[in-house]
Design an enzyme around this catalytic site. Structure first.
Site, mmCIF file in Angstrom:
data_model
loop_
_atom_site.group_PDB
_atom_site.id
_atom_site.type_symbol
_atom_site.label_atom_id
_atom_site.label_comp_id
_atom_site.label_asym_id
_atom_site.label_seq_id
_atom_site.Cartn_x
_atom_site.Cartn_y
_atom_site.Cartn_z
ATOM 1 N N ASP A 46 0.680 -1.392 0.050
ATOM 2 C CA ASP A 46 0.180 0.381 -0.002
ATOM 3 C C ASP A 46 0.281 0.999 0.301
ATOM 4 O OD1 ASP A 46 -2.302 2.001 -0.378
ATOM 5 O OD2 ASP A 46 -3.027 0.753 1.518
ATOM 6 N N GLU B 104 -10.360 6.782 5.385
ATOM 7 C CA GLU B 104 -9.191 5.993 5.682
ATOM 8 C C GLU B 104 -8.863 6.352 7.513
ATOM 9 O OE1 GLU B 104 -5.518 5.728 3.682
ATOM 10 O OE2 GLU B 104 -5.955 5.881 2.410
HETATM 11 C C1 BGC Z 1 -5.239 2.347 0.126
HETATM 12 C C2 BGC Z 1 -5.592 1.907 -0.415
HETATM 13 C C3 BGC Z 1 -5.257 3.143 -2.024
HETATM 14 C C4 BGC Z 1 -4.219 3.360 -1.843
HETATM 15 C C5 BGC Z 1 -3.921 4.004 -3.191
HETATM 16 C C6 BGC Z 1 -3.986 3.430 0.110
HETATM 17 O O1 BGC Z 1 -3.927 5.083 0.749
HETATM 18 O O2 BGC Z 1 -4.929 2.205 2.204
HETATM 19 O O3 BGC Z 1 -6.387 1.873 0.022
HETATM 20 O O4 BGC Z 1 -5.680 1.778 -2.474
HETATM 21 O O5 BGC Z 1 -3.664 4.454 -1.059
HETATM 22 O O6 BGC Z 1 -5.040 5.162 -3.098
HETATM 23 C C1 BGC Z 2 -3.473 10.029 -1.778
HETATM 24 C C2 BGC Z 2 -4.439 8.222 -0.874
HETATM 25 C C3 BGC Z 2 -3.381 7.434 -0.347
HETATM 26 C C4 BGC Z 2 -3.353 8.415 0.809
HETATM 27 C C5 BGC Z 2 -2.643 7.523 2.198
HETATM 28 C C6 BGC Z 2 -3.306 10.584 -0.435
HETATM 29 O O1 BGC Z 2 -2.936 11.644 -0.338
HETATM 30 O O2 BGC Z 2 -3.927 10.960 -2.077
HETATM 31 O O3 BGC Z 2 -4.930 7.282 -2.751
HETATM 32 O O4 BGC Z 2 -4.921 6.370 -0.018
HETATM 33 O O5 BGC Z 2 -3.015 9.177 0.781
HETATM 34 O O6 BGC Z 2 -2.465 8.121 2.955
#
Ligand code: BGC
Ligand code: BGC
Length: 846
Positions: A329, A528
């Site tokens: 990830d 998140e």
């Molecule tokens: C998320 C994932 C996601 C990735 C890309 C991460 O922070 O946990 O689920 O696919 O970002 O955006």
């Molecule tokens: C991104 C997400 C990612 C996240 C990670 C964001 O800045 O746009 O895609 O999942 O950071 O924590």
């Protein structure tokens, strides 16, 4: 289905087993923490389908044999389009790109569909531009199409998974997968980071809504359908030859099991529970040939999944025969013990095949290359990872498919949000609604006058939730959803079509007395960790519509409550006040599906029967693990007829009020457990500001109340130049860990107004455990604010990390320092996203 008793019994058996886990065979699994050792032989053997022909595999091997070390390293790295150019891809031979939740072509995550396809072509062409004799390896682009092609303006937005879990309809799930794949193909991507197969056990987790259910059997029953819809059935026919894309099940493993529902936290559970509950969805995923699996940010018993060799290599690839690609990830490798965003050989060793290294790809490329050269990373392991990347590309058909814009479905923009796609979404909305109370007001009879109230009634971003156009789903208005229908619009259409009328009034006022009111309320979007909560309740400011329900009830107007939410929450006041209550989850772009369920047909009978059943239990209090109000699987039907209601106790059972942890200062006052002080720049001579007006530093800083939003909703600071400077600081005794927020590109958002010229640039810093940590960061933007105008200035948390602060133990996230005359007012200081800021401070990068 796994009953609670079996689970408990299983849990104690696992305890007994883990007591013997110190045997030499188990210890040979290379983990430092005994509780995090796995026993692969206890996991199921699964068959991964044949997805490549012999010729296909031979081609993979032939290409691999011709690759240079540099090309190999490039192939196992994925960069974010916000931090990589086609030229970088050409030069470093990167294997993949993604668009994170806030990334889009040309730095615009709201860019039109055409720009996405054009950028896909540019990356493809760069990847194919090779020197003589060098194998050309097409790039693959991954995107979070997690509820439809949800990064694209105009796409069909499906209900988030929690709502789909309520629908209990695997066949519908497959059709959703198909539509999503088609819409992805229109803009040229080939891979979605979906489905999330988390089995959330604690709905305080901010990602609980991304999981279908807390029940492993229900999640497992959906997985195959969604993967089939997205990828097509497992076959040696290239995925892209049909209307399909590669899928990714995530987040392996036990992302939904972390203690207290903390995102990216630790799942402190037995191996048996790990396998039976959280492992369950991976069996159908592997059997369905899921092309990729994403590892979790979280840990199992203290070991991060991104470097858990036992779970990734021994269990997943070994015992369970997973033949696809394992990706990490977003910079999750940087959280592994001994690693940083710039270097993590341990993840490769553990069995990771591709790094998601959004902005760290360049440093990671250098370190990984050096580590293979010096033997830290074994060549065989690198070759295995690269072979898996090449197999994904061969399986997709990328080597033979030409550039994205030449492929079937590409550029057929009318397919984005096409009527038959929206019809599937609307059906999904209908099927996901769960009726929790109905004393007889539903279905609403034809010809009635309907009042529509509540702050969520006409807000498509709100009904869509996080991972919609932007990462957190915030900062959007209805104009960004062409073709979509808000709940209000759907209700208005239904009311009018039945010969009645509807009136929208968020605060619930009316000119002519309505026959019934629909009050739409609930959560606002989050994704998140930003959605993690301490207790299962709405934030105080989101409860206002409940007072509207109570007022309408007192006036004798029948009330239908519709709750927009990513999770069941304690809302007994609303359940008591309303005559009917519908959990609508996060329905997405087709708000008409909600109205479909509420209104009767012309003959007065229900137009559609409720089908939704709770995908997890609904709590009786705000306490996680407390009593259940409605069990898993509960849901009323029209066929049951009206039901009498016994008033519920209106006691949340918890002492916290549900306020947002990411707010440090609001309406001019510090949040609870935070204090505001004014001191010299070095922290001496501090005055804790508890009342205003006040004077600090012998009168050189004068603090007063000023208005913002509400009367006295801000504090003004008039600062006179002083050799020792002045600092305005927000602090707490209990330091907070902002490392996830920093990694997630979040900002400190200050709602400020410049009241007087700022003689010398202000600077900012943070404190760790009460001590200064890291250098002060100059923030010139304060001086550039228009005088007298409120603005939200965002300071990226990364600025402080770059200046040397340890973001895991921040006791003062906000210290503003002046060493010249200055005048400014501050209304609010909170964490937030790029889209929430009016201006963003430009600070030195890491
Ligand atoms: C998320 C994932 C996601 C990735 C890309 C991460 O922070 O946990 O689920 O696919 O970002 O955006
Ligand atoms: C991104 C997400 C990612 C996240 C990670 C964001 O800045 O746009 O895609 O999942 O950071 O924590």
């Amino acid at each position: 289905m796994l009953s609670k008793t079996i689970l408990l019994a299983a849990g104690s058996a696992a305890l007994a087993l883990s007591a013997q886990a110190a045997d030499p065979a188990a210890a040979s699994v290379a983990e430092d923490i005994p509780a995090a050792r796995v026993h692969p032989e206890r996991w199921p053997e699964v068959a991964f389908p044949t997805v490549l022909t012999e010729a296909g595999e031979a081609r993979v091997q032939a290409i691999l044999a011709r690759m240079t070390l540099e090309q190999k390293v490039g192939q196992i790295i994925q960069a974010d389009i916000a931090s990589v150019t086609p030229e970088d891809v050409r030069r470093y031979r990167l294997g993949s790109v993604l668009n994170g939740g806030n990334s889009g072509p040309g730095g615009d995550d709201l860019a039109p569909a055409q720009d996405w396809l054009a950028l896909a072509d540019a990356f493809y062409e760069a990847s194919m531009d090779v020197g003589p004799g060098e194998p050309a390896i097409p790039i693959v682009w991954g995107t979070d199409a997690v509820h439809g092609h949800s990064n694209i303006v105009g796409a069909t937005i499906f209900p988030h998974n929690v709502g789909l879990g309520a629908a209990r309809d695997p066949e519908l799930i497959e059709r959703i997968g198909k539509v999503t794949a088609v819409e992805i193909r229109v803009t040229g991507q080939e891979w979605t980071f979906a489905p999330t197969v988390a089995v959330p056990q604690d709905y305080r987790w901010g990602r609980a809504y991304e999981g279908y259910s807390s029940d492993p059997a229900l999640v497992a029953a959906y997985v195959g359908s969604m993967i089939r819809g997205l990828q097509g059935p497992p076959s040696t026919t290239p995925i892209l030859a049909g209307p399909h894309v590669a899928a990714s099940t995530k987040h392996y493993l036990a992302d939904g099991a972390t203690t207290d529902g903390k995102d990216q936290g630790d799942a402190a559970i037995s191996e048996l529970e790990l396998r039976l509950v959280h492992g369950a969805p991976y069996i159908p995923a592997i059997e369905s040939g899921v092309a990729t699996i994403m590892t979790s940010f979280s840990s199992w018993n203290g070991v991060k999944l991104s470097a858990h060799r036992g779970l990734v290599t021994d269990v997943l690839k070994g015992r369970m025969n997973y033949g696809g690609l394992v990706i990490t990830d977003w910079n999750a490798h940087g959280q592994v013990a001994g690693c940083s965003n710039a270097s993590c050989p341990r993840a490769v060793d553990a069995g990771i095949d591709m790094f998601m290294a959004p902005d760290s790809w360049r440093m990671l490329y250098d370190s990984t290359l050096a580590q293979v050269r010096d033997g830290t990373i074994a060549m065989e392991r690198l070759d295995d990872a690269v072979a898996r990347v090449l197999r994904l590309k061969q399986r997709l058909g990328l080597f033979d498919m030409g550039k994205p814009s030449q492929r079937a479905l590409s550029g057929e923009y009318e397919l984005l949000g096409a009527p038959d796609h929206r019809a599937v979404a609307r059906e999904a909305v209908r099927k996901s609604m769960v009726l929790l109370k109905n004393t007889g007001v539903l279905p609403l009879q034809p010809g009635g006058r309907i009042l529509v109230a509540g702050d969520a009634a006409h807000d498509i971003a709100r009904q869509s939730g996080g991972w919609t156009l932007s990462w957190q789903g915030t900062g959007l208005d209805n104009s960004l959803f062409p073709g979509a229908t808000s709940l209000w619009e759907g209700i208005e259409q239904a009311a009018t079509a039945s010969g009645g009328s509807a009136e929208l009034s968020p605060e619930g006022s009316f000119t002519e007395r309505p026959d019934a009111a629909i009050v739409v309320f609930g959560e606002t979007p989050y994704a998140e960790f930003q959605g993690d909560i301490a207790s299962l309740q709405l934030r105080p400011e989101l409860r206002r519509p409940i007072a509207t329900m109570q007022r309408l009830k007192q006036q004798g107007i029948p009330v239908v409550a519709v709750m927009i939410t990513g999770r069941p929450l304690y809302v007994n006041e609303a359940l008591n006040a309303a005559d009917a209550f519908v959990a609508a989850w996060l329905p997405g772009s087709e708000g008409g599906g909600v109205a479909d369920m509420l209104f009767a047909a012309a003959d007065g009978a229900p137009a559609h029967e409720f089908q939704g059943l709770l995908p997890t239990a609904w709590p009786a209090t705000a306490q996680h693990g407390g009593e259940t109000l409605f069990p898993f699987g509960y849901g009323l039907r029209y066929a049951h007829g009206p039901r009498a209601w016994t008033a519920l106790p209106e006691d949340s059972g918890v002492s916290d009020d549900g306020s947002d942890g990411g707010v440090f200062f609001d309406r001019g006052v510090p949040a609870s457990s935070w204090s505001l002080t004014v001191s010299r720049a070095d922290g001496t001579n501090a005055l804790r500001v508890t009342t205003v007006p006040a004077e600090a530093l012998g009168g050189r800083v004068r603090i007063a109340a000023t208005d913002h939003g509400v009367q006295e909703g801000a504090r003004s600071f008039a600062i006179a130049a002083h050799a020792q400077g002045a600092a305005i600081e927000l602090s707490t005794f209990d330091p907070i860990d902002l490392s996830r927020e920093t990694n997630g590109d979040m900002l400190l958002l200050a709602t400020v107004r410049r009241d007087a010229p700022i003689a010398r640039p202000l600077s900012m810093s943070v404190r760790c455990d009460g001590e200064p940590c890291g250098a002060a960061v100059p923030i010139a933007e304060f001086g550039e604010l228009a005088e007298g105008e409120w603005q939200i200035l965002g300071v990226p948390l990364k600025c402080f990390r770059a200046a040397g602060a340890d973001m895991t133990r921040i006791s003062s996230p906000f210290r503003l320092m002046a060493d010249g005359d200055a005048g400014l007012s501050i209304a609010r200081v909170a964490l937030g996203s790029l889209s929430d800021a009016d201006a963003i401070a430009d600070c030195p990068a890491e």
